[in-house]
Design a protein around this motif. Structure first.
Motif, PDB file in Angstrom:
ATOM      1  N   MET A   1      15.509   3.258   6.913  1.00 17.74           N
ATOM      2  CA  MET A   1      16.467   2.473   6.170  1.00 17.74           C
ATOM      3  C   MET A   1      16.064   2.451   4.698  1.00 17.74           C
ATOM      4  N   THR A   2      17.035   2.529   3.826  1.00 16.67           N
ATOM      5  CA  THR A   2      16.788   2.509   2.395  1.00 16.67           C
ATOM      6  C   THR A   2      16.548   1.077   1.941  1.00 16.67           C
ATOM      7  N   THR A   3      15.560   0.886   1.083  1.00 18.79           N
ATOM      8  CA  THR A   3      15.332  -0.449   0.527  1.00 18.79           C
ATOM      9  C   THR A   3      16.038  -0.551  -0.815  1.00 18.79           C
ATOM     10  N   THR A   4      16.219  -1.777  -1.290  1.00 13.82           N
ATOM     11  CA  THR A   4      16.935  -1.963  -2.552  1.00 13.82           C
ATOM     12  C   THR A   4      16.210  -1.307  -3.716  1.00 13.82           C
ATOM     13  N   THR A   5      14.901  -1.176  -3.644  1.00 12.18           N
ATOM     14  CA  THR A   5      14.170  -0.541  -4.736  1.00 12.18           C
ATOM     15  C   THR A   5      14.337   0.971  -4.726  1.00 12.18           C
ATOM     16  N   GLN A   6      14.816   1.541  -3.613  1.00 11.73           N
ATOM     17  CA  GLN A   6      15.031   2.979  -3.543  1.00 11.73           C
ATOM     18  C   GLN A   6      16.439   3.381  -3.970  1.00 11.73           C
ATOM     19  N   LEU A   7      17.308   2.420  -4.196  1.00 14.37           N
ATOM     20  CA  LEU A   7      18.658   2.728  -4.632  1.00 14.37           C
ATOM     21  C   LEU A   7      18.633   3.166  -6.094  1.00 14.37           C
ATOM     22  N   PRO A   8      19.446   4.154  -6.447  1.00 17.46           N
ATOM     23  CA  PRO A   8      19.502   4.568  -7.858  1.00 17.46           C
ATOM     24  C   PRO A   8      20.058   3.433  -8.720  1.00 17.46           C
ATOM     25  N   GLN A   9      19.395   3.149  -9.816  1.00 19.48           N
ATOM     26  CA  GLN A   9      19.736   1.987 -10.630  1.00 19.48           C
ATOM     27  C   GLN A   9      21.029   2.145 -11.426  1.00 19.48           C
ATOM     28  N   ALA A  10      21.315   3.335 -11.934  1.00 15.61           N
ATOM     29  CA  ALA A  10      22.525   3.505 -12.753  1.00 15.61           C
ATOM     30  C   ALA A  10      23.793   3.187 -11.967  1.00 15.61           C
ATOM     31  N   PRO A  11      23.973   3.750 -10.763  1.00 18.89           N
ATOM     32  CA  PRO A  11      25.191   3.384 -10.038  1.00 18.89           C
ATOM     33  C   PRO A  11      25.193   1.928  -9.565  1.00 18.89           C
ATOM     34  N   LEU A  12      24.037   1.401  -9.232  1.00 22.53           N
ATOM     35  CA  LEU A  12      23.960   0.008  -8.792  1.00 22.53           C
ATOM     36  C   LEU A  12      24.352  -0.927  -9.932  1.00 22.53           C
ATOM     37  N   THR A  13      23.859  -0.652 -11.119  1.00 20.74           N
ATOM     38  CA  THR A  13      24.197  -1.462 -12.289  1.00 20.74           C
ATOM     39  C   THR A  13      25.675  -1.326 -12.637  1.00 20.74           C
ATOM     40  N   GLY A  14      26.195  -0.103 -12.581  1.00 22.83           N
ATOM     41  CA  GLY A  14      27.607   0.111 -12.872  1.00 22.83           C
ATOM     42  C   GLY A  14      28.503  -0.619 -11.894  1.00 22.83           C
ATOM     43  N   LEU A  15      28.183  -0.525 -10.607  1.00 21.50           N
ATOM     44  CA  LEU A  15      28.974  -1.199  -9.582  1.00 21.50           C
ATOM     45  C   LEU A  15      28.865  -2.715  -9.731  1.00 21.50           C
ATOM     46  N   ARG A  16      27.682  -3.199 -10.057  1.00 21.33           N
ATOM     47  CA  ARG A  16      27.493  -4.636 -10.272  1.00 21.33           C
ATOM     48  C   ARG A  16      28.368  -5.102 -11.437  1.00 21.33           C
ATOM     49  N   ASP A  17      28.358  -4.370 -12.542  1.00 18.69           N
ATOM     50  CA  ASP A  17      29.178  -4.734 -13.698  1.00 18.69           C
ATOM     51  C   ASP A  17      30.662  -4.738 -13.351  1.00 18.69           C
ATOM     52  N   TYR A  18      31.072  -3.753 -12.567  1.00 20.51           N
ATOM     53  CA  TYR A  18      32.468  -3.667 -12.154  1.00 20.51           C
ATOM     54  C   TYR A  18      32.860  -4.887 -11.318  1.00 20.51           C
ATOM     55  N   LEU A  19      32.015  -5.255 -10.369  1.00 21.16           N
ATOM     56  CA  LEU A  19      32.310  -6.415  -9.522  1.00 21.16           C
ATOM     57  C   LEU A  19      32.303  -7.715 -10.319  1.00 21.16           C
ATOM     58  N   LEU A  20      31.421  -7.816 -11.292  1.00 20.74           N
ATOM     59  CA  LEU A  20      31.407  -8.998 -12.162  1.00 20.74           C
ATOM     60  C   LEU A  20      32.718  -9.111 -12.936  1.00 20.74           C
ATOM     61  N   ALA A  21      33.217  -7.980 -13.432  1.00 22.67           N
ATOM     62  CA  ALA A  21      34.481  -7.977 -14.176  1.00 22.67           C
ATOM     63  C   ALA A  21      35.649  -8.341 -13.254  1.00 22.67           C
ATOM     64  N   LEU A  22      35.664  -7.779 -12.040  1.00 22.51           N
ATOM     65  CA  LEU A  22      36.714  -8.124 -11.075  1.00 22.51           C
ATOM     66  C   LEU A  22      36.702  -9.616 -10.763  1.00 22.51           C
ATOM     67  N   ALA A  23      35.520 -10.145 -10.532  1.00 26.62           N
ATOM     68  CA  ALA A  23      35.393 -11.568 -10.208  1.00 26.62           C
ATOM     69  C   ALA A  23      35.906 -12.436 -11.357  1.00 26.62           C
ATOM     70  N   ALA A  24      35.552 -12.073 -12.573  1.00 28.79           N
ATOM     71  CA  ALA A  24      36.006 -12.851 -13.730  1.00 28.79           C
ATOM     72  C   ALA A  24      37.524 -12.775 -13.878  1.00 28.79           C
ATOM     73  N   ASP A  25      38.094 -11.590 -13.662  1.00 28.09           N
ATOM     74  CA  ASP A  25      39.545 -11.421 -13.772  1.00 28.09           C
ATOM     75  C   ASP A  25      40.295 -12.249 -12.738  1.00 28.09           C
ATOM     76  N   GLU A  26      39.697 -12.417 -11.569  1.00 33.70           N
ATOM     77  CA  GLU A  26      40.352 -13.133 -10.477  1.00 33.70           C
ATOM     78  C   GLU A  26      39.869 -14.576 -10.348  1.00 33.70           C
ATOM     79  N   ASP A  27      39.056 -15.015 -11.325  1.00 30.55           N
ATOM     80  CA  ASP A  27      38.509 -16.368 -11.333  1.00 30.55           C
ATOM     81  C   ASP A  27      37.781 -16.687 -10.026  1.00 30.55           C
ATOM     82  N   LYS A  28      36.945 -15.737  -9.598  1.00 30.22           N
ATOM     83  CA  LYS A  28      36.125 -15.896  -8.398  1.00 30.22           C
ATOM     84  C   LYS A  28      34.660 -15.807  -8.785  1.00 30.22           C
ATOM     85  N   THR A  29      33.810 -16.222  -7.871  1.00 30.55           N
ATOM     86  CA  THR A  29      32.388 -15.981  -8.070  1.00 30.55           C
ATOM     87  C   THR A  29      32.115 -14.522  -7.703  1.00 30.55           C
TER      88      THR A  29
END
Length: 94
Positions: A1-29
């Motif tokens: 099983m892959t651990t969180t430290t083995q995940l590539p950081q660039a896509p993880l950061t990009g996806l995190r930023d995208y989800l943060l923007a979606l949440a803000a647009d929809e007034d969700k956490t």
């Protein structure tokens, strides 16, 4: 099983930023946004960000390329790794 430290950081950061923007647009956490995304959709997003990050894009270019790549995610994109991606994103929102 892959651990969180083995995940590539660039896509993880990009996806995190995208989800943060979606949440803000929809007034969700961010966690509510993440919880509302199925594994198959999250896997498609993850595939998109992994593929887009290989090109070296950053910022808005990364998000545009990731969106395009996620549209062509293979049906087999849902994999065991997606639970690790979900856990890493949830941890980053705390």
């Amino acid at each position: 099983m892959t651990t969180t430290t083995q995940l590539p950081q660039a896509p993880l950061t990009g996806l995190r930023d995208y989800l943060l923007a979606l949440a803000a647009d929809e007034d969700k956490t961010p966690m509510a946004e993440l919880d509302g995304i199925s594994d198959s959709v999250l896997a498609a997003y993850w595939h998109g960000y992994v593929e887009a990050s290989k090109s070296g894009h950053t910022g808005q270019e990364l998000h545009i390329a990731a969106f395009g790549a996620s549209l062509f995610a293979p049906l087999s994109a849902v994999c065991a790794e997606i639970s690790t991606v979900r856990a890493a994103l949830a941890q980053s929102f705390q």
